[in-house]
Design a protein around this motif. Structure first.
Motif, short mmCIF file in Angstrom:
data_model
loop_
_atom_site.label_atom_id
_atom_site.label_comp_id
_atom_site.label_asym_id
_atom_site.label_seq_id
_atom_site.Cartn_x
_atom_site.Cartn_y
_atom_site.Cartn_z
N LYS A 101 0.76 -1.11 0.18
CA LYS A 101 0.02 0.29 0.03
C LYS A 101 0.75 1.25 -0.17
O LYS A 101 0.76 2.32 -0.79
CB LYS A 101 -0.51 0.07 1.38
CG LYS A 101 -1.76 1.58 1.89
CD LYS A 101 -3.23 1.44 0.87
CE LYS A 101 -3.62 2.66 0.81
NZ LYS A 101 -3.97 3.28 -0.33
N GLN B 107 2.21 1.06 -3.36
CA GLN B 107 1.35 1.62 -4.50
C GLN B 107 1.38 4.16 -4.53
O GLN B 107 1.13 4.54 -5.03
CB GLN B 107 -0.10 1.49 -4.09
CG GLN B 107 0.03 0.41 -4.62
CD GLN B 107 -0.99 -0.74 -4.86
OE1 GLN B 107 -1.67 -0.55 -3.68
NE2 GLN B 107 -1.33 -2.33 -5.23
N ASP B 108 0.94 4.40 -2.67
CA ASP B 108 0.89 6.06 -2.13
C ASP B 108 1.92 6.05 -2.73
O ASP B 108 2.05 7.71 -3.19
CB ASP B 108 0.82 5.84 -0.96
CG ASP B 108 -0.79 5.45 -0.56
OD1 ASP B 108 -1.26 4.99 -1.21
OD2 ASP B 108 -0.70 4.95 0.73
#
Length: 106
Positions: free
Chosen positions: A9, A12-13
């Motif tokens: 995550k 991806q951020d």
């Protein structure tokens, strides 16, 4: 497993933030100057020269080398400003991520 999902995550951020930052940097222009403002240039963050302005007082026969040096200095000034802006924005994007010192992402 939860740690791996968290890392994915974060990655991806960061990827989204990097893309946003790149798009923003593509629109920014940086002005550099030399000789007390007698020569000014405008460059992009990707070091594309957009404009050069030279004060007419510098158009003196036999003084070509001085003018050339001032143009180079103004370009270097603009490039340094762009590099600092990119580094500052990169620090914002990567804040809090466990990135090894010296690793360049951009």
């Amino acid at each position: 497993m939860r740690d791996m999902m968290g890392l994915m995550k974060q990655a991806q951020d960061m990827q989204k933030k990097m893309a946003d930052m790149q798009a923003q940097l593509d629109t920014l222009e940086f002005e550099g100057s030399a000789g007390g403002g007698l020569v000014t240039v405008v460059m992009t963050a990707k070091n594309v020269l957009k404009s050069v302005k030279i004060d007419p007082s510098l158009m003196v026969a036999g003084e070509q080398e001085i003018l050339e040096d001032l143009v180079i200095s103004a370009c270097n000034d603009a490039r340094n400003k762009a590099e600092r802006a990119v580094a500052d924005r990169m620090a914002e994007v990567t804040r809090g991520l466990p990135i090894p010192p010296g690793m360049k992402l951009f």
